[in-house]
Design an enzyme around this catalytic site. Structure first.
Site, PDB file in Angstrom:
ATOM      1  N   TRP A  36       3.277  20.828   5.731  1.00  0.00           N
ATOM      2  CA  TRP A  36       2.951  22.085   6.413  1.00  0.00           C
ATOM      3  C   TRP A  36       2.108  22.924   5.431  1.00  0.00           C
ATOM      4  CZ3 TRP A  36       6.316  26.896   6.048  1.00  0.00           C
ATOM      5  CH2 TRP A  36       5.915  27.865   6.977  1.00  0.00           C
ATOM      6  N   ASP A  42      13.721  22.049   3.934  1.00  0.00           N
ATOM      7  CA  ASP A  42      13.140  22.859   5.001  1.00  0.00           C
ATOM      8  C   ASP A  42      13.491  22.214   6.345  1.00  0.00           C
ATOM      9  OD1 ASP A  42      11.634  24.422   6.645  1.00  0.00           O
ATOM     10  OD2 ASP A  42       9.686  23.932   5.762  1.00  0.00           O
ATOM     11  N   LYS A  96      11.518  26.974  16.810  1.00  0.00           N
ATOM     12  CA  LYS A  96      11.161  25.836  17.673  1.00  0.00           C
ATOM     13  C   LYS A  96      12.338  25.457  18.564  1.00  0.00           C
ATOM     14  CE  LYS A  96       7.818  26.104  14.956  1.00  0.00           C
ATOM     15  NZ  LYS A  96       6.727  25.493  14.305  1.00  0.00           N
TER      16      LYS A  96
HETATM   17  C1  PLP Z   1       7.778  22.482   8.141  1.00  0.00           C
HETATM   18  C2  PLP Z   1       7.843  23.883   8.622  1.00  0.00           C
HETATM   19  N1  PLP Z   1       8.619  24.755   7.969  1.00  0.00           N
HETATM   20  C3  PLP Z   1       8.718  26.033   8.351  1.00  0.00           C
HETATM   21  C4  PLP Z   1       8.024  26.496   9.442  1.00  0.00           C
HETATM   22  C5  PLP Z   1       8.146  27.967   9.768  1.00  0.00           C
HETATM   23  O1  PLP Z   1       8.516  28.281  11.026  1.00  0.00           O
HETATM   24  P1  PLP Z   1       8.619  29.790  11.534  1.00  0.00           P
HETATM   25  O2  PLP Z   1       8.247  30.679  10.412  1.00  0.00           O
HETATM   26  O3  PLP Z   1       7.691  29.893  12.682  1.00  0.00           O
HETATM   27  O4  PLP Z   1      10.061  29.948  11.903  1.00  0.00           O
HETATM   28  C6  PLP Z   1       7.198  25.631  10.159  1.00  0.00           C
HETATM   29  C7  PLP Z   1       6.413  26.119  11.305  1.00  0.00           C
HETATM   30  O5  PLP Z   1       5.455  25.577  11.738  1.00  0.00           O
HETATM   31  C8  PLP Z   1       7.107  24.285   9.741  1.00  0.00           C
HETATM   32  O6  PLP Z   1       6.340  23.411  10.379  1.00  0.00           O
END
Ligand code: PLP
Length: 392
Positions: free
Chosen positions: A128, A208, A243
């Site tokens: 990411w 994560d 998600k």
């Molecule tokens: C691997 C990963 N970690 C963390 C996140 C963070 O998600 P959010 O800040 O939208 O809750 C994402 C979002 O795309 C992700 O793909």
């Protein structure tokens, strides 16, 4: 002038792609760029369980007075059995706090690791993009290794070598499940080897977990994380509900710490609270309160889990259809069937990505990442045919 000292930063490539897609008048256009779940109808609706909990919240909430930097601890605790299993605190060694999304949790995990002396973080790439951005922003060093092999499997040997070779002030950043952007997760045997290597080397794990339930199931997707936590003395976990509760813009996340003993846990949280206060003071409340209401109500919990099951089933169907197609030109689609989550990486060139967009109205990231949930039974045959034509 002071502001003249600033240099322009590269615009977010995915946002630029969204703009291009929105401006495209071709009715058959296919959007595989944006990282959100889509139904067979191409929409990203609010979960019914979330709507019901929001109605309850609206009726019951009697104050919007400040909470502390830890946010809604009812939310933080209600999530724990889903993440950590039957002994959700591991005998009092795990606690947590709410964060602004999974991004806030990753940021806090890395900032706290830095405060505890970590300077270098090992991570499989590609990852990411925000992982590398946050590390750079904190001034921490990223030590990259290849996450995947060319055959579509995880290069666990590269990870094990990184863990075993890491120095004392080093951490490793792992995706719990549904690896973004490759969809390539570790098997149970590989997680066991990873847990053993972490226990032996003392390398600090930061996990994560942004997609629990979207891969193989809520329990299955937590198995790797739990195997690691059972083996090591200390770890950080960054969790996103954006998600698996469909709450993207409401920014719902949590940061958990597993410590060797309760005193260390308390001190770690006093530092995490101080970092949170200095960064965002306290997280937004609404989405966390919604998750708390759902998870404290057995009927809403069952409804939410059924909605997660339906999302996962749809993505598994799309993956099965891609795998059944076998090949598209030179591209082997078979590995996509056993990979997990919203994303997959296609071995296409930037030129082929541009050709797919210009000639076939198919939008994907320049890296070749596709959003599996952008495909439907209607557009999938056209996608495979276009890919075969372009990647001959
Ligand atoms: C691997 C990963 N970690 C963390 C996140 C963070 O998600 P959010 O800040 O939208 O809750 C994402 C979002 O795309 C992700 O793909």
């Amino acid at each position: 002038m002071m502001l003249d000292r600033l240099t322009p930063q590269a615009p977010d490539a995915l946002l630029a792609l969204i703009r291009l897609h929105n401006a495209d008048p071709r009715p058959e256009k296919i959007d595989l760029g944006v990282g959100v779940y889509r139904t067979e109808e191409g929409t990203t609706p609010v979960f019914a369980a979330v709507k019901a909990a929001e109605a309850q919240l609206l009726a019951e909430q009697d104050s919007k007075s400040y909470l502390g930097p830890e946010g809604d601890m009812g939310f933080v605790h209600a999530l724990m059995p889903h993440i950590f299993g039957a002994d959700p605190t591991m005998g009092g060694r795990i606690s947590g706090m709410q964060t602004p999304g999974g991004t806030g949790a990753v940021r806090l995990a890395l900032a706290l690791a830095q405060k505890a002396g970590v300077r270098r973080v090992h991570m499989g790439v590609p990852s990411w993009p925000n992982h590398a951005q946050i590390l750079a922003d904190l001034g921490m060093e990223l030590a990259p290794f290849d996450h995947a092999r060319a055959d579509g499997s995880a290069d666990v040997d590269a990870l094990l070598a990184a863990i075993r070779g890491a120095g004392p002030n080093e951490a490793v950043l792992l995706h719990a499940c549904c690896h973004n952007p490759t969809g390539i997760d570790y098997t149970a045997d590989q997680w066991a080897a990873i847990a053993a290597a972490l226990a032996e080397s003392g390398t600090f794990p930061i996990i994560d977990a942004a997609y629990q339930g979207l891969g193989q199931g809520m329990e299955e997707d937590a198995a790797g994380l739990r195997a690691v936590l059972a083996a090591v003395p200390e770890a950080f976990i960054a969790y996103s509900c954006d998600k698996n509760f469909g709450q993207y813009r409401d920014r719902v996340g949590a940061f958990y710490i597993m410590a060797g003993e309760p005193g260390a846990l308390e001190t770690a949280f006093s530092n995490a609270n101080a970092l949170a206060r200095a960064a965002w003071s306290m997280p937004p409340d609404h989405g966390g309160a919604v998750v708390r209401i759902i998870l404290r109500d057995p009927d809403l919990t069952a409804q939410w889990l059924a909605e997660v099951d339906a999302m996962r089933a749809r993505m598994r169907e799309v993956r099965a259809a891609l795998a059944a197609a076998g090949r598209a030109g030179r591209i082997d689609l078979a590995p996509l069937g056993s990979q997990n989550g919203l994303f997959a990486m296609l071995p296409v060139t930037k030129e082929e990505v541009a050709q797919l967009r210009e000639e076939h109205a198919i939008y994907m990231a320049a890296s070749g990442r596709i959003n599996i949930a952008g495909l439907t039974s209607t557009n999938l045959p056209r996608f495979i045919a276009a890919l075969a034509a372009v990647a001959a």
